[in-house]
Design a protein around this motif. Structure first.
Motif, PDB file in Angstrom:
ATOM      1  N   ALA A   1       0.809  -1.213   0.000  1.00  0.00           N
ATOM      2  CA  ALA A   1       0.000   0.000   0.000  1.00  0.00           C
ATOM      3  C   ALA A   1       0.848   1.271   0.000  1.00  0.00           C
ATOM      4  N   ILE A   2       0.168   2.382  -0.201  1.00  0.00           N
ATOM      5  CA  ILE A   2       0.726   3.703   0.124  1.00  0.00           C
ATOM      6  C   ILE A   2       0.218   4.035   1.525  1.00  0.00           C
ATOM      7  N   LEU A   3       1.126   4.224   2.449  1.00  0.00           N
ATOM      8  CA  LEU A   3       0.779   4.523   3.838  1.00  0.00           C
ATOM      9  C   LEU A   3       0.927   6.022   4.084  1.00  0.00           C
ATOM     10  N   VAL A   4      -0.143   6.657   4.529  1.00  0.00           N
ATOM     11  CA  VAL A   4      -0.111   8.073   4.916  1.00  0.00           C
ATOM     12  C   VAL A   4      -0.256   8.130   6.440  1.00  0.00           C
ATOM     13  N   MET A   5       0.524   8.995   7.084  1.00  0.00           N
ATOM     14  CA  MET A   5       0.489   9.071   8.544  1.00  0.00           C
ATOM     15  C   MET A   5       0.344  10.517   9.013  1.00  0.00           C
ATOM     16  N   SER A   6      -0.599  10.710   9.937  1.00  0.00           N
ATOM     17  CA  SER A   6      -0.804  12.008  10.585  1.00  0.00           C
ATOM     18  C   SER A   6      -1.067  11.767  12.058  1.00  0.00           C
ATOM     19  N   HIS A   7      -0.695  12.731  12.900  1.00  0.00           N
ATOM     20  CA  HIS A   7      -1.071  12.663  14.318  1.00  0.00           C
ATOM     21  C   HIS A   7      -1.977  13.846  14.643  1.00  0.00           C
ATOM     22  N   LEU A   8      -2.886  13.632  15.574  1.00  0.00           N
ATOM     23  CA  LEU A   8      -3.820  14.688  15.954  1.00  0.00           C
ATOM     24  C   LEU A   8      -3.666  15.107  17.411  1.00  0.00           C
ATOM     25  N   ASP A   9      -2.640  14.612  18.079  1.00  0.00           N
ATOM     26  CA  ASP A   9      -2.325  15.148  19.410  1.00  0.00           C
ATOM     27  C   ASP A   9      -1.421  16.360  19.260  1.00  0.00           C
TER      28      ASP A   9
ATOM     29  N   ASP B   1       1.472  22.153  13.482  1.00  0.00           N
ATOM     30  CA  ASP B   1       1.952  20.840  13.910  1.00  0.00           C
ATOM     31  C   ASP B   1       0.844  20.093  14.629  1.00  0.00           C
ATOM     32  N   MET B   2      -0.033  19.386  13.883  1.00  0.00           N
ATOM     33  CA  MET B   2      -0.026  19.274  12.438  1.00  0.00           C
ATOM     34  C   MET B   2      -1.432  19.105  11.888  1.00  0.00           C
ATOM     35  N   LYS B   3      -2.385  19.802  12.518  1.00  0.00           N
ATOM     36  CA  LYS B   3      -3.776  19.624  12.102  1.00  0.00           C
ATOM     37  C   LYS B   3      -4.023  20.118  10.678  1.00  0.00           C
ATOM     38  N   GLY B   4      -3.321  21.172  10.267  1.00  0.00           N
ATOM     39  CA  GLY B   4      -3.490  21.658   8.905  1.00  0.00           C
ATOM     40  C   GLY B   4      -3.105  20.609   7.882  1.00  0.00           C
TER      41      GLY B   4
ATOM     42  N   VAL C   1      -4.061   7.503  11.557  1.00  0.00           N
ATOM     43  CA  VAL C   1      -4.203   8.734  12.342  1.00  0.00           C
ATOM     44  C   VAL C   1      -3.912   8.378  13.792  1.00  0.00           C
ATOM     45  N   THR C   2      -2.888   9.017  14.370  1.00  0.00           N
ATOM     46  CA  THR C   2      -2.399   8.590  15.686  1.00  0.00           C
ATOM     47  C   THR C   2      -2.653   9.628  16.775  1.00  0.00           C
ATOM     48  N   PRO C   3      -2.692   9.160  18.050  1.00  0.00           N
ATOM     49  CA  PRO C   3      -2.976  10.047  19.177  1.00  0.00           C
ATOM     50  C   PRO C   3      -1.768  10.369  20.045  1.00  0.00           C
ATOM     51  N   ASP C   4      -0.564   9.895  19.673  1.00  0.00           N
ATOM     52  CA  ASP C   4       0.526   9.907  20.653  1.00  0.00           C
ATOM     53  C   ASP C   4       1.892  10.273  20.089  1.00  0.00           C
ATOM     54  N   GLU C   5       1.929  10.871  18.898  1.00  0.00           N
ATOM     55  CA  GLU C   5       3.226  11.167  18.280  1.00  0.00           C
ATOM     56  C   GLU C   5       4.057  12.119  19.116  1.00  0.00           C
ATOM     57  N   GLU C   6       3.406  13.085  19.768  1.00  0.00           N
ATOM     58  CA  GLU C   6       4.157  14.114  20.494  1.00  0.00           C
ATOM     59  C   GLU C   6       4.904  13.563  21.710  1.00  0.00           C
ATOM     60  N   ILE C   7       4.580  12.344  22.135  1.00  0.00           N
ATOM     61  CA  ILE C   7       5.317  11.727  23.244  1.00  0.00           C
ATOM     62  C   ILE C   7       6.113  10.511  22.769  1.00  0.00           C
TER      63      ILE C   7
ATOM     64  N   SER D   1      14.808  19.839   2.663  1.00  0.00           N
ATOM     65  CA  SER D   1      15.482  20.577   3.727  1.00  0.00           C
ATOM     66  C   SER D   1      16.715  19.804   4.194  1.00  0.00           C
ATOM     67  N   PRO D   2      17.640  20.479   4.878  1.00  0.00           N
ATOM     68  CA  PRO D   2      18.705  19.738   5.557  1.00  0.00           C
ATOM     69  C   PRO D   2      18.093  18.781   6.570  1.00  0.00           C
ATOM     70  N   ARG D   3      18.891  17.837   7.039  1.00  0.00           N
ATOM     71  CA  ARG D   3      18.402  16.849   7.989  1.00  0.00           C
ATOM     72  C   ARG D   3      17.691  17.515   9.157  1.00  0.00           C
ATOM     73  N   ALA D   4      16.460  17.088   9.430  1.00  0.00           N
ATOM     74  CA  ALA D   4      15.675  17.681  10.510  1.00  0.00           C
ATOM     75  C   ALA D   4      16.139  17.139  11.859  1.00  0.00           C
ATOM     76  N   GLY D   5      16.157  18.021  12.856  1.00  0.00           N
ATOM     77  CA  GLY D   5      16.592  17.609  14.190  1.00  0.00           C
ATOM     78  C   GLY D   5      15.520  16.896  14.978  1.00  0.00           C
ATOM     79  N   GLY D   6      14.252  17.220  14.703  1.00  0.00           N
ATOM     80  CA  GLY D   6      13.157  16.584  15.420  1.00  0.00           C
ATOM     81  C   GLY D   6      12.776  15.263  14.790  1.00  0.00           C
ATOM     82  N   GLY D   7      12.236  14.356  15.613  1.00  0.00           N
ATOM     83  CA  GLY D   7      11.809  13.065  15.113  1.00  0.00           C
ATOM     84  C   GLY D   7      10.348  13.081  14.708  1.00  0.00           C
ATOM     85  N   SER D   8       9.921  12.029  14.003  1.00  0.00           N
ATOM     86  CA  SER D   8       8.520  11.866  13.622  1.00  0.00           C
ATOM     87  C   SER D   8       8.249  10.379  13.443  1.00  0.00           C
ATOM     88  N   ASP D   9       7.006  10.047  13.135  1.00  0.00           N
ATOM     89  CA  ASP D   9       6.681   8.651  12.869  1.00  0.00           C
ATOM     90  C   ASP D   9       7.344   8.154  11.590  1.00  0.00           C
ATOM     91  N   GLY D  10       7.803   9.074  10.742  1.00  0.00           N
ATOM     92  CA  GLY D  10       8.562   8.675   9.568  1.00  0.00           C
ATOM     93  C   GLY D  10       9.882   8.010   9.912  1.00  0.00           C
TER      94      GLY D  10
END
Length: 370
Positions: free
Chosen positions: A68-76, A104-107, A133-139, A313-322
């Motif tokens: 599949a093509i997997l799309v990921m977003s968090h709503l927390d 970050d990142m409802k839009g 769609v996840t509830p916990d990415e920010e932690i 962009s240059p390598r991002a310092g913050g992490g994500s589900d990616g």
């Protein structure tokens, strides 16, 4: 962006959803479910665990066993309930829409879901589509990491709607993130009459913090940060306990292993004291693989057709589900969300003008990734 869509996005922003507010997060999941009701999208709701809200797995497109093509977003979000009333009211000022979580990142989640729904309705998906769609990415995604990795292994590509960087740049690599907790235990004593009997846990913690901060190596892209500390009970008491967390960022998996071993290997300077370290790498490094590079080139060509230049962009310092999908070898494109600035601050805003072209890019990716 239509006025109706903008009104819906404003409803999302008004629905405050800090990670540990289960009611707010679940209300956001309700809004997403309602958004999909008039489209051929299968909705699976995953019950939250350990004080966290629910997750959603949306499926659409061809019914086949093809990856599949997997799309990921968090709503927390990181903003506590009440932020929209006190410190960051929802407002539109020219091209900017302000509000907690809009960048970050409802839009990005909102327009990606709209693109997903549109492709599902038209039956134009290149592959099966899965939207998580996840509830916990920010932690650090403690609940949903196994879901992400399971879905990732069954996917050909991963698209992540974290916000764009520095004027709309896309993300093709991120640092790995480690989180640790350090507990120093000494010996309590009266600071006046029995000072010599005490073993000051804060003093020992300070020495450990100096060692940890000295592990930072900018040339290797390694940073170590102690941003909080707590200890002691009274000004006239030698403190028995001191606690502090450690944030680690690394570029490579090898550095993650080496720095994890160094932090876990901390030992007290004084044999009468004890240092205990718990924690591990929270997110593995997201390195730009050959597959990710080809995926970016494809997205760049689509963006050019739409009418804008897509820049990495240059390598991002913050992490994500990616980080999780990239680490298991899935070509991953991140930073596909809204353009703007001020993530995690009281000046957070998104650019309304960035929504329509990025929604179109998401739609075209879902239609063309074969």
């Amino acid at each position: 962006m239509t006025s109706k869509s903008l009104d819906t996005l404003c409803t999302w922003i008004r629905t405050e959803s800090p990670t540990h507010d289960v009611a707010g997060v679940n209300l956001m999941m309700d809004l997403v479910t309602a958004q999909m009701q008039d489209a051929p999208v299968a909705v699976e709701r995953v019950r939250g665990e350990d004080g966290l809200g629910d997750a959603l797995v949306l499926r659409a497109g061809p019914q086949s066993d093809e990856p599949a093509i997997l799309v990921m977003s968090h709503l927390d979000t990181v903003h506590p309930v009440g932020t929209i009333e006190r410190d960051l009211p929802l407002r539109i000022d020219g091209d900017r829409i302000y509000g907690p979580g809009v960048y970050d990142m409802k839009g990005g989640a909102f327009f990606a879901l709209e693109a997903f729904k549109e492709v599902a309705r038209q039956g134009s998906a290149a592959r099966p589509m899965v939207f998580l769609v996840t509830p916990d990415e920010e932690i650090g995604s403690p609940m949903t990491r196994p879901i992400i990795e399971d879905l990732g292994r069954r996917s050909a590509y991963a698209l992540v709607t974290e916000p764009a960087r520095d004027g709309g740049k896309i993300v093709t690599s991120r640092k790995g993130v480690g989180r640790f907790d350090v507990h120093v235990e000494g010996r309590p004593a009266h600071a006046g009459s029995r000072h010599q009997d005490g073993r000051n846990a804060i003093y020992e913690a300070a020495r450990q913090i100096l060692a940890i901060e000295a592990m930072t190596d900018y040339q290797r892209g390694v940073t170590t940060t102690v941003g909080m500390i707590s200890g002691g009970t009274a000004v006239n008491t030698i403190p028995q306990h001191c606690h502090f967390p450690v944030d680690l960022r690394v570029v490579t998996a090898a550095d993650g292993e080496a720095l994890t071993a160094a932090i876990r290997g901390l030992r007290a300077h004084n044999p009468d004291m004890r240092v205990t370290v718990t924690g591990d790498m929270n997110r593995p490094p997201y390195e730009c693989s050959e597959g990710t590079s080809r995926l970016f080139d494809h997205a760049k060509a689509l963006a050019s057709e739409i009418g804008f230049d897509l820049v990495s962009s240059p390598r991002a310092g913050g992490g994500s589900d990616g980080n999780f999908t990239a680490a298991i070898g899935i070509p991953t494109l991140d930073g596909l969300g809204i353009d703007g600035d001020g993530a995690h601050t009281l000046q957070e805003y998104g650019l309304v003008s960035s929504i329509a072209p990025r929604q179109q890019l998401m739609r075209r990716l879902l239609e063309t990734l074969r």
